[in-house]
Design a protein around this motif. Structure first.
Motif: not given
Length: 297
Positions: A64-70, A74-76, A258-261
């Motif tokens: 999965y890939a989110t746009n949350r970045g760095e 941990k809830s993600i 990568e960050p958010g993935m």
């Protein structure tokens, strides 16, 4: 032992061929096909959920890939995991207090996490998680979520363990028989200053889960702290598996989170290259190990 009616029993050729044909039909060819863009990890849309589920049902894994970045949240990964039935964390002794491990190079007081490969910059050989766990704590599901990637390196290779089974069985069903023996692989006890910190664990490489009959695999390519059954059949089977993992099979997916993935999977085979950090890019991965398997997969 594997039930004779299971397609995973080496003598059930008819059942195996039916399962094999279904498994390989329209199997993804590139790592990019595993990726699903996600808007809100806490509330997946029906389309996002189905896209992830279809990939897991076919390959045992999805990215999965989110746009949350760095974002150190941990809830993600916890929220995404829960939506797929992953709720029973294996709170191993190196995990954080909430049961999720923060994998980043470190060297702490007492029993140092830095003595264990996941908490270092070193490469990690092919394995499934929890291969040293007893059957009551069998790791069936896993999630890896990237908070920050390394300056360089830290790529993963991924191989569906059901595909590994197919590649072995197509070579020789006796490889499956050898690797399904209940005493084929032993992880010796881990000792501490006070005695036995973890008891020795002996068991099969391939087994079938009692609830639902799915294929399970426990394996490590490490050459230390492992004892293989000393028979010609076992040596040949282990060598064949090592050759598959060392080869360039089109079924092996390679990439870097990568960050958010994140990776959500049914504890597929995976490895990790070594990596280098910098003050701006220090690799941080959240890892959740679950006793559950992804719902319906």
């Amino acid at each position: 032992m594997i039930d004779q009616d299971s397609p995973f029993h080496p003598d059930n050729e008819a059942g195996y061929q039916v399962w094999r044909a279904q498994k390989l039909a329209a199997y993804p060819q590139q790592a990019e096909e595993l990726i699903v863009q996600v808007e809100d990890p806490a509330r997946l849309s029906d389309g996002e959920y189905q896209a992830i589920w279809r990939r897991v049902a076919k390959t045992g894994m999805a990215v999965y890939a989110t746009n949350r970045g760095e974002v150190e949240d941990k809830s993600i990964p916890r929220d995404i995991a829960a939506q797929f039935g992953l709720t029973h964390l294996d709170a191993n002794w190196l995990a954080d207090e909430d049961g999720i491990s923060s994998l980043t190079p470190q060297d702490e007081g007492g029993q140092k996490r830095g003595e264990f490969i996941p908490y270092t910059h070193h490469r990690i050989r092919w394995h499934t998680d929890g291969y040293y766990n007893p059957p009551a704590r069998r790791i069936c599901g896993m999630i890896l979520h990237c908070v920050q990637s390394a300056e360089a390196g830290g790529e993963n290779r991924l191989l569906d363990h059901e595909i590994a089974y197919i590649l072995l069985r197509d070579q020789n069903p006796e490889f499956i028989r050898a690797l399904s023996a209940p005493d084929v692989m032993t992880i010796p006890a881990r000792m501490s200053d006070t005695g036995v910190a973890r008891a020795a664990e002996t068991g099969p490489v391939f087994s079938v889960l009692p609830d639902g009959g799915a294929l399970h695999m426990r394996y490590t390519a490490r050459t230390k702290s492992i004892e293989w059954k000393d028979t010609p059949q076992t040596r040949a089977a282990v060598a064949a598996l090592e050759a598959i993992l060392a080869g360039d099979s089109s079924y092996v997916f390679q990439g870097r989170l990568e960050p958010g993935m994140g990776l959500i999977c049914n504890n597929v085979l995976h490895d990790r290259t070594g990596f280098n950090d910098s003050p701006e890019h220090k690799r941080i991965i959240y890892r959740g190990r679950y006793l559950d398997r992804i719902t319906g997969s």
